[in-house]
Design a protein around this motif. Structure first.
Motif, PDB file in Angstrom:
ATOM      1  N   MET A 100       0.978  -1.563  -0.041  1.00 54.62           N
ATOM      2  CA  MET A 100      -0.147  -0.044   0.184  1.00 54.62           C
ATOM      3  C   MET A 100       0.752   1.391   0.132  1.00 54.62           C
ATOM      4  O   MET A 100       0.435   2.116  -0.700  1.00 54.62           O
ATOM      5  CB  MET A 100      -0.787   0.081   1.366  1.00 54.62           C
ATOM      6  CG  MET A 100      -2.009   1.160   1.152  1.00 54.62           C
ATOM      7  SD  MET A 100      -3.275   0.788  -0.206  1.00 54.62           S
ATOM      8  CE  MET A 100      -4.692   1.592   0.380  1.00 54.62           C
ATOM      9  N   THR A 103       3.148   0.582  -3.967  1.00 51.86           N
ATOM     10  CA  THR A 103       2.160   0.461  -5.008  1.00 51.86           C
ATOM     11  C   THR A 103       0.835   0.149  -4.886  1.00 51.86           C
ATOM     12  O   THR A 103       0.322  -0.986  -4.848  1.00 51.86           O
ATOM     13  CB  THR A 103       2.758  -0.577  -6.142  1.00 51.86           C
ATOM     14  OG1 THR A 103       2.809  -1.764  -5.071  1.00 51.86           O
ATOM     15  CG2 THR A 103       4.166  -0.158  -6.652  1.00 51.86           C
ATOM     16  N   PRO A 104      -0.119   1.283  -4.334  1.00 53.00           N
ATOM     17  CA  PRO A 104      -1.481   1.242  -4.105  1.00 53.00           C
ATOM     18  C   PRO A 104      -2.215   0.379  -4.956  1.00 53.00           C
ATOM     19  O   PRO A 104      -3.241  -0.333  -4.519  1.00 53.00           O
ATOM     20  CB  PRO A 104      -1.926   2.727  -3.893  1.00 53.00           C
ATOM     21  CG  PRO A 104      -0.686   3.640  -3.683  1.00 53.00           C
ATOM     22  CD  PRO A 104       0.462   2.974  -4.451  1.00 53.00           C
ATOM     23  N   LEU A 105      -2.127   0.637  -6.270  1.00 54.21           N
ATOM     24  CA  LEU A 105      -2.833  -0.022  -6.918  1.00 54.21           C
ATOM     25  C   LEU A 105      -2.998  -1.549  -6.911  1.00 54.21           C
ATOM     26  O   LEU A 105      -3.703  -2.402  -6.929  1.00 54.21           O
ATOM     27  CB  LEU A 105      -2.533   0.213  -8.527  1.00 54.21           C
ATOM     28  CG  LEU A 105      -3.097   1.533  -9.115  1.00 54.21           C
ATOM     29  CD1 LEU A 105      -2.667   1.750 -10.714  1.00 54.21           C
ATOM     30  CD2 LEU A 105      -4.718   1.351  -9.137  1.00 54.21           C
ATOM     31  N   GLN A 106      -1.659  -2.198  -6.448  1.00 48.24           N
ATOM     32  CA  GLN A 106      -1.119  -3.608  -6.391  1.00 48.24           C
ATOM     33  C   GLN A 106      -2.160  -3.991  -5.204  1.00 48.24           C
ATOM     34  O   GLN A 106      -2.724  -5.080  -5.114  1.00 48.24           O
ATOM     35  CB  GLN A 106      -0.063  -3.822  -6.341  1.00 48.24           C
ATOM     36  CG  GLN A 106       0.613  -3.685  -7.661  1.00 48.24           C
ATOM     37  CD  GLN A 106       2.219  -4.340  -7.609  1.00 48.24           C
ATOM     38  OE1 GLN A 106       2.569  -5.027  -6.712  1.00 48.24           O
ATOM     39  NE2 GLN A 106       3.120  -3.894  -8.515  1.00 48.24           N
ATOM     40  N   LEU A 108      -4.640  -2.538  -3.753  1.00 46.45           N
ATOM     41  CA  LEU A 108      -6.063  -2.575  -4.019  1.00 46.45           C
ATOM     42  C   LEU A 108      -6.515  -3.910  -4.774  1.00 46.45           C
ATOM     43  O   LEU A 108      -7.763  -4.516  -4.579  1.00 46.45           O
ATOM     44  CB  LEU A 108      -6.623  -1.390  -4.824  1.00 46.45           C
ATOM     45  CG  LEU A 108      -6.316  -0.115  -3.709  1.00 46.45           C
ATOM     46  CD1 LEU A 108      -6.789   1.252  -4.759  1.00 46.45           C
ATOM     47  CD2 LEU A 108      -7.181   0.020  -2.578  1.00 46.45           C
ATOM     48  N   LEU A 137      -9.154   4.465 -10.744  1.00 43.30           N
ATOM     49  CA  LEU A 137      -8.142   3.901  -9.535  1.00 43.30           C
ATOM     50  C   LEU A 137      -6.837   4.415  -9.858  1.00 43.30           C
ATOM     51  O   LEU A 137      -5.933   4.427  -9.057  1.00 43.30           O
ATOM     52  CB  LEU A 137      -7.968   2.375 -10.138  1.00 43.30           C
ATOM     53  CG  LEU A 137      -9.152   1.456  -9.352  1.00 43.30           C
ATOM     54  CD1 LEU A 137      -9.098   0.233  -9.973  1.00 43.30           C
ATOM     55  CD2 LEU A 137      -9.371   1.731  -7.964  1.00 43.30           C
ATOM     56  N   SER A 141      -4.665   6.160  -6.939  1.00 43.73           N
ATOM     57  CA  SER A 141      -3.397   5.855  -6.702  1.00 43.73           C
ATOM     58  C   SER A 141      -2.195   7.075  -6.668  1.00 43.73           C
ATOM     59  O   SER A 141      -1.187   7.153  -5.592  1.00 43.73           O
ATOM     60  CB  SER A 141      -2.733   4.788  -7.550  1.00 43.73           C
ATOM     61  OG  SER A 141      -1.484   4.317  -7.246  1.00 43.73           O
ATOM     62  N   ARG A 142      -2.124   7.740  -7.662  1.00 47.31           N
ATOM     63  CA  ARG A 142      -1.185   8.861  -7.760  1.00 47.31           C
ATOM     64  C   ARG A 142      -1.514   9.852  -6.813  1.00 47.31           C
ATOM     65  O   ARG A 142      -0.577  10.558  -6.118  1.00 47.31           O
ATOM     66  CB  ARG A 142      -1.680   9.638  -9.173  1.00 47.31           C
ATOM     67  CG  ARG A 142      -1.030   8.816 -10.401  1.00 47.31           C
ATOM     68  CD  ARG A 142      -0.992   9.465 -11.691  1.00 47.31           C
ATOM     69  NE  ARG A 142      -2.284   9.928 -11.943  1.00 47.31           N
ATOM     70  CZ  ARG A 142      -3.065   9.084 -12.990  1.00 47.31           C
ATOM     71  NH1 ARG A 142      -2.588   7.945 -13.121  1.00 47.31           N
ATOM     72  NH2 ARG A 142      -4.328   9.391 -13.388  1.00 47.31           N
ATOM     73  N   MET A 144      -2.580   9.141  -3.633  1.00 45.81           N
ATOM     74  CA  MET A 144      -2.405   8.470  -2.448  1.00 45.81           C
ATOM     75  C   MET A 144      -0.495   8.806  -2.252  1.00 45.81           C
ATOM     76  O   MET A 144      -0.079   8.813  -1.319  1.00 45.81           O
ATOM     77  CB  MET A 144      -2.616   7.161  -2.173  1.00 45.81           C
ATOM     78  CG  MET A 144      -4.212   6.890  -2.291  1.00 45.81           C
ATOM     79  SD  MET A 144      -4.588   5.230  -2.492  1.00 45.81           S
ATOM     80  CE  MET A 144      -4.082   4.498  -1.002  1.00 45.81           C
ATOM     81  N   LEU A 145       0.058   8.486  -3.343  1.00 39.37           N
ATOM     82  CA  LEU A 145       1.537   8.739  -3.516  1.00 39.37           C
ATOM     83  C   LEU A 145       2.369  10.193  -3.204  1.00 39.37           C
ATOM     84  O   LEU A 145       3.412  10.271  -2.870  1.00 39.37           O
ATOM     85  CB  LEU A 145       2.011   8.037  -4.790  1.00 39.37           C
ATOM     86  CG  LEU A 145       1.917   6.437  -4.881  1.00 39.37           C
ATOM     87  CD1 LEU A 145       2.147   5.853  -6.109  1.00 39.37           C
ATOM     88  CD2 LEU A 145       2.616   5.888  -3.430  1.00 39.37           C
ATOM     89  N   VAL A 158     -10.032   7.259  -0.167  1.00 33.25           N
ATOM     90  CA  VAL A 158      -9.963   5.965  -0.668  1.00 33.25           C
ATOM     91  C   VAL A 158     -11.261   5.160  -0.593  1.00 33.25           C
ATOM     92  O   VAL A 158     -11.620   4.416  -1.330  1.00 33.25           O
ATOM     93  CB  VAL A 158      -8.864   5.322  -0.015  1.00 33.25           C
ATOM     94  CG1 VAL A 158      -8.654   3.901  -0.347  1.00 33.25           C
ATOM     95  CG2 VAL A 158      -7.546   5.965  -0.432  1.00 33.25           C
TER      96      VAL A 158
END
Length: 244
Positions: A100, A103-106, A108, A137, A141-142, A144-145, A158
């Motif tokens: 998380m 790489t938040p996408l991974q 999720l 998504l 993710s962007r 969040m980062l 989120v």
């Protein structure tokens, strides 16, 4: 999620923390969590307390998703299909903390893979249902980062984005609430995962569902109301902690 007139290239969520009542609401919720944890780490937590928080959270999340299973049934592993999905997610969620953060996408996608295992086809597990879902998504993710806003605000966004966009083929509510918990853990708000945000939402179910509808419709007012609600829900979820 975004107000085009207010978005900063460096921090797309910064404008949300300027909305009236939002900073103070989340600060109060964070103070309650810190008090529960006795000023960040002075209070010892046990693995069984984390396990209980995850279990109670799984039951609450399943109930919000339409499960009729009782907490005792979920505790015994005898819950219905929806409860089983929530349990699978609760078992795997803390293992996704490093993912998380990087790489938040991974993360999720993995949450959906856990929830949908054996229920939806392998070809759709963890995959956005269409191009629009994939774009949303990606934007989430962007954000969040890059954002520096308080973690509770990030968790609320989120949650609402996943629950309302419904980017996966199934169990979007369960994924949304698990992702919310994961943000709280990965960003150091509740590293032992002993608060129960899902129980906060269940206790405030009518407000929860109403504010998600407002967020889904779009517009600044709906988003603002969701954030104010979320701060209240986190405080309620803190009261549901096994540490109480």
């Amino acid at each position: 999620m975004t107000d085009p007139a207010r978005v900063s290239e460096s921090d797309p969520l910064a404008w949300l923390n300027e909305l009236e009542g939002v900073p103070s609401g989340f600060a109060a919720a964070r103070d309650g969590i810190d008090a529960l944890l006795r000023d960040r780490g002075l209070r010892k937590t046990r693995p069984e307390q984390t396990a209980e928080s995850l279990l109670v959270g799984a039951h609450a999340s399943a109930a919000l998703e339409g499960s009729a299973s009782s907490l005792d049934e979920v505790r015994a592993g005898d819950g219905d299909e929806t409860a089983q999905a929530a349990l699978r997610v609760s078992t795997g969620v803390l293992g996704l903390v490093p993912t998380m953060n990087s790489t938040p996408l991974q993360a999720l996608a993995r949450l959906h893979a856990l929830a949908g295992a054996g229920i939806v086809g392998d070809d759709v597990l963890g995959r956005p249902v269409n191009a629009e879902a994939s774009e949303r998504l990606g934007g989430l993710s962007r954000s969040m980062l890059t954002t520096q806003v308080p973690a509770l605000l990030v968790a609320a966004i989120v949650h609402a984005e996943i629950a309302t966009v419904a980017p996966f083929a199934s169990h979007n509510g369960i994924v949304a609430r698990a992702a919310e918990r994961l943000v709280l853990v990965s960003r150091g708000v509740d590293p032992a995962s002993v608060t129960v945000p899902e129980a906060g939402h269940l206790a405030l179910r009518a407000q929860y569902e109403s504010n998600l509808r407002g967020y889904r419709v779009g517009g600044r007012n709906g988003l603002h109301s969701w954030l104010l609600y979320a701060a209240q829900a986190y405080s309620t979820g803190t009261e549901a902690s096994p540490l109480r």
